[in-house]
Design a protein around this motif. Structure first.
Motif, short mmCIF file in Angstrom:
data_model
loop_
_atom_site.label_atom_id
_atom_site.label_comp_id
_atom_site.label_asym_id
_atom_site.label_seq_id
_atom_site.Cartn_x
_atom_site.Cartn_y
_atom_site.Cartn_z
N ILE A 163 0.84 -1.19 0.00
CA ILE A 163 0.00 0.00 0.00
C ILE A 163 0.88 1.25 0.00
N ALA A 164 0.35 2.29 -0.62
CA ALA A 164 1.06 3.58 -0.62
C ALA A 164 0.37 4.44 0.42
N THR A 165 1.08 4.70 1.49
CA THR A 165 0.47 5.45 2.59
C THR A 165 1.23 6.77 2.77
N LEU B 212 -1.71 -0.50 -4.01
CA LEU B 212 -3.07 0.03 -3.86
C LEU B 212 -3.13 1.16 -2.83
N PHE B 213 -4.16 1.96 -2.93
CA PHE B 213 -4.59 2.82 -1.83
C PHE B 213 -6.03 3.23 -2.05
N GLY B 214 -6.76 3.46 -1.00
CA GLY B 214 -8.16 3.86 -1.12
C GLY B 214 -8.92 3.52 0.14
N GLU B 215 -9.89 4.37 0.45
CA GLU B 215 -10.70 4.15 1.63
C GLU B 215 -11.96 3.36 1.25
N VAL B 216 -12.42 2.51 2.15
CA VAL B 216 -13.63 1.74 1.87
C VAL B 216 -14.75 2.20 2.80
N PRO C 26 -7.17 5.75 6.63
CA PRO C 26 -8.09 4.80 5.99
C PRO C 26 -7.67 4.43 4.57
N ALA C 27 -6.68 5.11 4.02
CA ALA C 27 -6.23 4.78 2.67
C ALA C 27 -5.69 3.35 2.59
N ALA C 28 -5.43 2.75 3.74
CA ALA C 28 -4.93 1.37 3.75
C ALA C 28 -6.06 0.37 3.55
N ASP C 29 -7.32 0.83 3.59
CA ASP C 29 -8.47 -0.08 3.56
C ASP C 29 -8.45 -1.09 2.43
#
Ligand code: TYD
Ligand code: MG
Length: 469
Positions: free
Chosen positions: A310-312, A405-409, A380-383
């Protein structure tokens, strides 16, 4: 000297008592009394201050000197400001004393070369001038112990002055005589003032001693570092009560089992609070890590299921980290859910979303989540990284090694946009990633000139569809 009167005051409601009390008779708070100086003078105003127009005030740019450790200077906001008081908190044994000793050595070195320059410039001899020295006050360790550490770090200098002392009045007196270029107090919990009768380490003592050191710093323009231990409860008894008093609060974090350490800005009157510095603890002390992403990627198992990247963001810094999940059948009774480095409740929430929205039933499965390297990721971008890792492990389906990946769910299974997508993408491109699975909304707004295939996803099902190779 007349004896200064002290009172014990409830920190919750201000009730004062001549003796310490376990419970406040006024507001009923337990264990809320701390010793305070009784000084009615302090309540008087500063004297006749007149209001002045803002436009008339001459703003001086604060003078900064670089410590010489880039990752340290970064969290300080670009260097050490004259007269600044800086609190460095952290768990015992995390490496605070090591960091400060290394910083002190760097400061002394740069002072030495500066003074040398002056001497050759002006033929001015400055015999053992205070300006070249740094005062390291230790209330915890003897000079011999510090010497042992210094030997390990290959640090030696005539200009690092060690002072084993715990009485703040003596520390300030020594510092005033020596006029060093910086003072380190290791640790504030051991320091006490003779004006209070309570034991060192109590809230009153810590606050009063720190206040005295702060007045010293402001008066003399000498920067002062305070080291503070975090107590077991997590709140720093002591350092927490100092946070409003000092100019800068830094926390030194990390996992004892891992060599990585993060120095984080919590508060900074002279710079941004969004900075981190990354270090590695080695046998020869702390080493700066200028490219942490590369390091965190280096031990990644390729072709293993349950591992995603993940890109955090850590403050303003993008960081690529590996996230692992292990999903296995529950052997008895209740399925176990464990998470390290990410929020436990978040993981449970995402598991529920997977069940409900993607039809992936984990009811009879243990789920373990881990962030590699002992990092903690709270955004939450790790979701969607967590979701992908779980699915990848559940289906025994390894992910592509060049995908991140990155993105909030959200609760309906939708994937939501996150901030700073461009910085994340750039960092990944630098390390050689080829494919990004990111929120559709982010994807639509991005210029893609980095040679990365961008896949915009709308919901959890899209994510699962796209992680297949
Ligand atoms: P220390 O700076 O004493 O921690 P703190 O002041 O925060 O309590 O460092 C503690 C740990 O660091 C200790 O367990 C030993 C380890 N260490 C190294 O691994 N390498 C080194 O070069 C040094 C000096 C310490
Ligand atoms: Mg220490």
């Amino acid at each position: 000297m007349s004896k200064i009167k002290t009172v014990f005051q409830c920190q919750a409601c201000g009730y004062a008592s001549p003796k310490w009390l376990g419970k406040c008779p006024d507001c009923g708070a337990w264990n809320s009394f701390s010793e305070e100086k009784q000084s009615p003078k302090a309540l008087k105003s500063f004297g006749a201050s007149e209001p002045q127009p803002l436009s008339r005030i001459i703003g001086g740019k604060e003078k900064r000197t670089a410590v010489g450790i880039n990752e340290f200077d970064r969290v300080l906001g670009g260097g050490l400001v004259n007269g600044a008081i800086i609190l460095i908190g952290g768990d015992p044994g995390i490496g605070k004393s090591t960091l400060l000793l290394q910083a002190v050595a760097k400061i002394v070195k740069s002072q030495e070369s500066r003074v040398k320059g002056q001497i050759s410039d002006t033929k001015l001899q400055i015999p053992n001038s205070g300006l070249r020295t740094v005062l390291y006050v230790s209330g915890e360790e003897s000079p011999e112990q510090i010497k042992l550490r210094a030997e390990r770090l290959s640090i030696d200098s005539d200009n690092i002055m060690l002072l084993p002392e715990t009485l703040v009045e003596n520390i300030i007196r020594t510092a005033e005589d020596l006029r060093p270029s910086a003072v380190v107090v290791d640790s504030i919990q051991t320091i006490y003032t003779e004006e209070l009768t309570s034991a060192p380490g109590s809230v009153g003592q810590i606050r009063e001693s720190a206040a005295k050191l702060m007045f010293f710093a402001k008066r003399s323009e000498i920067p002062v570092f305070l080291i503070g231990h975090v107590t077991k409860e997590g709140a720093i008894a002591g350092p927490r009560v100092l946070e409003h008093l000092v100019d800068t609060v830094l926390y030194f974090e990390g996992d004892r089992g891992h060599p990585y350490r993060i120095l984080r800005t919590i508060k900074n009157r002279f710079g941004s609070t969004n900075e981190i510095g990354v270090f590695e603890m080695t046998d020869e002390g702390l080493i700066e890590i200028t490219n942490p992403s590369e390091l965190f990627m280096s031990e990644r198992p390729l072709g293993a299921s349950g591992s995603t990247v993940i890109a955090t963001m850590e403050g303003t810094r993008p960081l690529l980290v590996e996230l692992q999940a292990l999903v296995s059948p529950t052997t008895f009774g209740m399925p176990r859910r464990t998470s390290m480095g990410v929020d436990f409740n978040r993981v449970n929430l995402l598991i529920a979303v997977l069940e409900k929205k993607a039809g992936i039933h984990l009811g009879g499965m243990d789920v373990f989540i881990n962030i590699v390297g002992g990092l903690k990721i709270l955004e939450p971008a790790a979701d969607i990284g967590i979701i992908s890792a779980i699915v990848s492990s559940f289906r025994e389906m390894p992910m592509d090694a060049k995908t991140f990946l990155f993105g909030e769910v959200g609760l309906s299974g939708e994937v939501r946009a996150v901030a700073q997508s461009e910085a994340r993408l750039k960092e990944a491109a630098k390390i050689g990633f080829k494919k990004a699975i990111i929120p559709k909304n982010n994807a639509e707004r991005l210029k893609n000139d980095l040679g990365i295939t961008i896949v915009g996803v709308r919901n959890v099902e899209d994510v699962i569809e796209n992680i297949r190779i």
